[in-house]
Design a protein around this motif. Structure first.
Motif, short mmCIF file in Angstrom:
data_model
loop_
_atom_site.label_atom_id
_atom_site.label_comp_id
_atom_site.label_asym_id
_atom_site.label_seq_id
_atom_site.Cartn_x
_atom_site.Cartn_y
_atom_site.Cartn_z
N GLU A 5 -6.70 1.60 -12.09
CA GLU A 5 -8.00 2.05 -11.27
C GLU A 5 -9.01 1.82 -11.63
O GLU A 5 -10.08 1.19 -11.22
N VAL A 26 -5.74 -1.31 -9.39
CA VAL A 26 -5.26 -0.86 -8.35
C VAL A 26 -6.75 -0.63 -7.66
O VAL A 26 -7.43 -0.05 -8.07
N GLU A 27 -6.55 -0.33 -6.40
CA GLU A 27 -7.61 0.43 -5.81
C GLU A 27 -7.02 0.87 -4.48
O GLU A 27 -6.27 1.20 -4.26
N LEU A 28 -7.64 1.74 -4.93
CA LEU A 28 -7.42 3.09 -3.36
C LEU A 28 -8.27 3.47 -2.76
O LEU A 28 -9.75 3.13 -2.58
N ASN A 29 -7.54 3.47 -1.49
CA ASN A 29 -8.25 3.57 -0.70
C ASN A 29 -8.34 4.67 0.31
O ASN A 29 -7.81 6.04 0.51
N ASN A 46 -8.95 -7.44 -9.92
CA ASN A 46 -8.78 -8.10 -11.41
C ASN A 46 -7.55 -8.01 -11.76
O ASN A 46 -7.04 -8.97 -12.86
N SER A 69 1.04 -1.42 0.15
CA SER A 69 0.24 0.06 -0.19
C SER A 69 0.67 1.47 -0.02
O SER A 69 1.76 1.55 0.96
N GLY A 73 -9.15 -2.00 -12.73
CA GLY A 73 -9.47 -2.79 -11.59
C GLY A 73 -8.12 -3.12 -11.16
O GLY A 73 -8.23 -3.72 -10.55
N GLY A 77 -5.76 -4.30 -7.17
CA GLY A 77 -7.13 -4.57 -7.58
C GLY A 77 -7.24 -6.21 -7.74
O GLY A 77 -6.34 -6.66 -8.11
N TYR A 128 -2.90 3.38 -1.90
CA TYR A 128 -3.32 2.84 -3.51
C TYR A 128 -2.56 0.60 -2.86
O TYR A 128 -1.75 1.04 -2.43
N LYS A 129 -3.69 0.53 -3.56
CA LYS A 129 -2.80 -1.63 -3.49
C LYS A 129 -3.94 -1.96 -4.58
O LYS A 129 -4.10 -1.46 -5.99
#
Length: 219
Positions: free
Chosen positions: A46, A51-54, A65, A21, A49, A63, A60-61
């Motif tokens: 993002e 990476v994902e944003l918190n 996909n 992260s 899919g 995702g 970011y971490k």
């Protein structure tokens, strides 16, 4: 320019894989890239899919996909189809969880699992990465590059109360391509059973290797 952007995107993914992260500023500093460029790449990843944003931490971490892509890669490996019947037979013989793993850089990824049919089972390692030097599968893959035959490795993790015993599978050129291992609770593997597991692992490794030779030669 497009090639460079793709390379930067892959470096971001690899860094997130290692660090889990990170925020835009941290990624920019680590990769020595302009913050705006990092943000633009992250926005595209993002949307896909990858990476994902918190929103709470602004970090970011990886995702879901990306996991699907890795799973698709794993399923595309033809040698799993060849090995599957042998691994199922091995699991029936010893009634403990059987894995096949491949090496990726300094990690091993467990790409196939035949779970034990017992009340007490170990946590699944399927599609998970582990540091190669901390697993029997990783150790035996490294050993097999220097040794002939079907070497064995054993790793005991007292804190998890499990034991892993592993050997390797070779391709038509006799290169090690995967490890096969048995992972079981320590209390179920006494000295006698350990010896049986080792014998059957080597027998299964030899059988899969023999089956793979004609399969590879057809490509």
């Amino acid at each position: 320019m497009a090639t460079r952007t793709l390379e930067d995107a892959l470096n971001i993914i690899e860094l997130l894989r290692k660090k889990y992260s990170l925020g835009v500023s941290e990624l920019s500093k680590e990769l020595k890239l302009n913050k705006n460029k990092v943000f633009r790449i992250l926005t595209t990843l993002e949307l896909k899919g990858i990476v994902e944003l918190n929103p709470e931490t602004g970090k970011y971490k990886l995702g879901m996909n990306l996991i699907k892509l890795e799973d698709a890669y794993i399923k595309s490996q033809d040698f799993i189809k060849v090995a599957r019947p042998v691994l199922r037979s091995l699991r029936k013989e010893i009634n403990e969880t059987i894995y096949m793993a491949i090496q990726h850089k300094k990690d091993v990824i467990y790409i196939y699992e035949e779970p034990a049919r017992k009340g007490v089972v170990v946590n699944s390692r399927l599609a998970q990465r582990f540091k190669a030097h901390k697993t029997a599968a990783g150790k035996v893959l490294r050993k097999a590059k220097k040794e002939i035959g079907f070497p064995m490795e054993k790793t005991i993790l007292p804190e998890e109360e499990i034991i892993e015993i592993a050997s390797i599978v070779r391709d038509e050129f006799y290169n090690p391509i995967a490890a096969i291992s048995v992972i079981a609770p320590i209390h179920r593997v006494n000295q006698g059973k350990e010896k049986i597991i080792e014998e059957k692992l080597i027998s299964s490794a030899e059988e899969i290797t023999e089956l793979l030779a004609p399969a590879f030669s057809l490509d």
